[in-house]
Enzyme design. Structure first.
Site, PDB file in Angstrom:
ATOM      1  N   ARG A  99      87.224  18.361 -11.494  1.00 50.47           N
ATOM      2  CA  ARG A  99      88.309  18.403 -10.522  1.00 50.47           C
ATOM      3  C   ARG A  99      87.442  18.775  -8.793  1.00 50.47           C
ATOM      4  NH1 ARG A  99      91.459  15.989  -9.288  1.00 50.47           N
ATOM      5  NH2 ARG A  99      92.157  15.508 -11.312  1.00 50.47           N
ATOM      6  N   LYS A 134      96.120  20.806  13.315  1.00 55.93           N
ATOM      7  CA  LYS A 134      97.068  20.782  12.611  1.00 55.93           C
ATOM      8  C   LYS A 134      96.679  20.211  11.340  1.00 55.93           C
ATOM      9  CE  LYS A 134     101.352  20.434  14.930  1.00 55.93           C
ATOM     10  NZ  LYS A 134     102.521  20.172  15.056  1.00 55.93           N
ATOM     11  N   LYS A 166      99.248  24.574  27.600  1.00 51.07           N
ATOM     12  CA  LYS A 166     100.610  24.173  26.481  1.00 51.07           C
ATOM     13  C   LYS A 166     101.465  25.393  27.308  1.00 51.07           C
ATOM     14  CE  LYS A 166     100.444  22.790  22.568  1.00 51.07           C
ATOM     15  NZ  LYS A 166     100.732  21.946  22.752  1.00 51.07           N
ATOM     16  N   GLU A 196     100.206  20.404  29.245  1.00 50.71           N
ATOM     17  CA  GLU A 196     101.578  19.792  28.293  1.00 50.71           C
ATOM     18  C   GLU A 196     102.512  19.767  29.811  1.00 50.71           C
ATOM     19  OE1 GLU A 196     102.824  21.055  24.056  1.00 50.71           O
ATOM     20  OE2 GLU A 196     103.979  22.331  25.872  1.00 50.71           O
ATOM     21  N   ASP A 217     105.159  15.979  26.587  1.00 53.45           N
ATOM     22  CA  ASP A 217     105.665  16.809  25.256  1.00 53.45           C
ATOM     23  C   ASP A 217     107.247  16.209  24.649  1.00 53.45           C
ATOM     24  OD1 ASP A 217     105.518  18.417  23.219  1.00 53.45           O
ATOM     25  OD2 ASP A 217     106.536  19.417  24.055  1.00 53.45           O
TER      26      ASP A 217
END
Length: 290
Positions: A99, A134, A166, A196, A217
Site C-alpha cells: 500500500r 500548494k 505578495k 505580485e 495576479d
C-alpha cells in the site's frame, strides 16, 4: 530532474511506520514466514508514469531481500493494462509494503499526468506552466519532481530561495512602492525578486525597478494584453507570470497573449490519483522456492 532520494527517505520511513505500525497483523496471521511472492504492478488507466524510484525505496527500506524491477521509466505514457514493474521477495514484506508503494506511485503519477495535461495545452506557445508551494505537507520535493516529469516547470521550492513580494507583504511593509524601495534602496538583493501586482497602476511602479519577474495576479485577458503593451512602452524585458484561478480550459488563451509563465497550484493540490494494482502472480512455499 532526478528523483529526490535523500528527501524522500524520511518520508518513506514515516509512511511505512504509519501503515505497518507494530506489524502487519493480517500477513503475520496468514502468510508463512518462508513464503515468497512474485507480483506485477499494472496500470488501471492512462497517464504519465511517475514514482518508480519511490517504489524501489519503499521496499529497500522495508526489506533488502525484495527485488523491484522497473519495466518503464518515469515520464512514460502508460495505458490500462500496461505492466510497469515486477516485484519478488518474502511474501510478508511484499504485502506489508504494497500500500505504501502504491500510494506513492498513484499520487506522483497523478501529479505528473495533470502537469502533462497543462504542458500539452501550452504546446506551441512560448509559455511555460509552473507549479506553486500548494503541495502536500512533507511531499514537496517529490511532487515538484512529478511536475517536472510531466513536462511542467518548478517555481521556487520554498521561502528561502526567492523573494516573492505578495499582497500581504506589501500591506505589512507600508505600501507597494515602499516595499520595493526597501528591497532595492541599497542595491539589488542577493536572491531573485518577483513581485505580485494586482492592477496596472502597481505594474507601472514595478516596471521602474530591476525585478526578475512580475506576477500578474488574477488578470483577465484584456488586462494581460494591456500589461504587455505597458511593458513594451517601458522598453522592459521583465518576464510576466500569470497566476490565479488558472484552469486547463483557460490556460491556452492566457499563454497566447505572450506571457512567459503561468503558475497553477492545481497541478499539485487538485491532481487526481492515477490508479494502479499490484497483482500476485506466484506464491512459493518453502519447498518450491527456499
Amino acid at each position: 530532474m532526478e528523483f529526490p532520494i535523500a528527501e524522500n527517505k524520511t518520508l518513506v520511513e514515516i509512511a511505512l511506520a504509519e501503515d505497518i505500525g507494530g506489524g502487519d497483523a493480517t500477513s503475520l496471521a496468514l502468510v508463512p514466514e518462508s513464503a515468497r511472492l512474485s507480483a506485477r504492478i499494472i496500470a488501471k488507466g492512462e497517464g504519465i508514469l511517475c514514482g518508480g524510484p519511490a517504489v524501489e525505496q519503499v521496499f529497500a527500506l522495508l526489506d533488502e531481500r525484495v527485488r523491484v524491477g522497473l519495466l518503464l521509466p518515469d515520464g512514460t505514457a502508460v495505458f490500462r493494462g500496461d505492466v510497469v514493474a515486477e516485484i519478488d521477495g518474502p511474501a510478508r514484506s511484499v504485502l506489508s509494503g504494497e500500500r505504501t508503494a502504491m500510494n506513492f506511485l498513484c499520487r506522483l503519477s497523478g501529479v505528473a499526468t495533470t502537469a502533462n495535461a497543462f504542458a500539452e495545452r501550452l504546446s506551441g506557445t512560448a509559455c511555460e506552466v509552473l507549479d506553486t508551494r500548494k503541495t502536500t505537507p512533507g511531499m514537496r520535493a517529490v511532487e515538484k519532481y512529478a511536475v517536472a516529469v510531466g513536462g511542467g516547470g518548478n517555481h521556487r521550492f520554498g521561502l528561502w530561495d526567492m523573494i516573492l513580494v505578495k499582497e500581504n507583504h506589501i500591506a505589512s511593509a507600508g505600501g507597494f512602492r515602499h516595499a520595493l524601495e526597501k528591497l532595492f534602496g541599497e542595491g539589488a538583493p542577493a536572491l531573485p525578486v518577483e513581485v505580485e501586482v494586482r492592477n496596472l497602476e502597481e505594474l507601472e511602479i514595478a516596471l521602474e525597478y530591476p525585478v526578475d519577474r512580475i506576477m500578474l495576479d488574477n488578470f483577465i485577458i484584456p488586462q494581460i494584453e494591456r500589461a504587455i503593451d505597458l511593458r513594451t512602452l517601458h522598453g522592459a524585458t521583465i518576464p510576466f507570470e500569470v497566476s490565479g484561478n488558472i484552469t486547463l480550459d483557460s490556460c491556452r488563451a492566457i499563454a497566447e497573449t505572450g506571457v512567459e509563465f503561468i503558475s497553477s497550484g492545481a497541478m499539485t493540490h487538485s491532481a487526481p490519483a492515477m490508479d494502479f494494482s499490484m497483482i500476485a502472480t506466484i506464491i512459493h512455499s518453502r519447498d518450491e522456492a527456499l
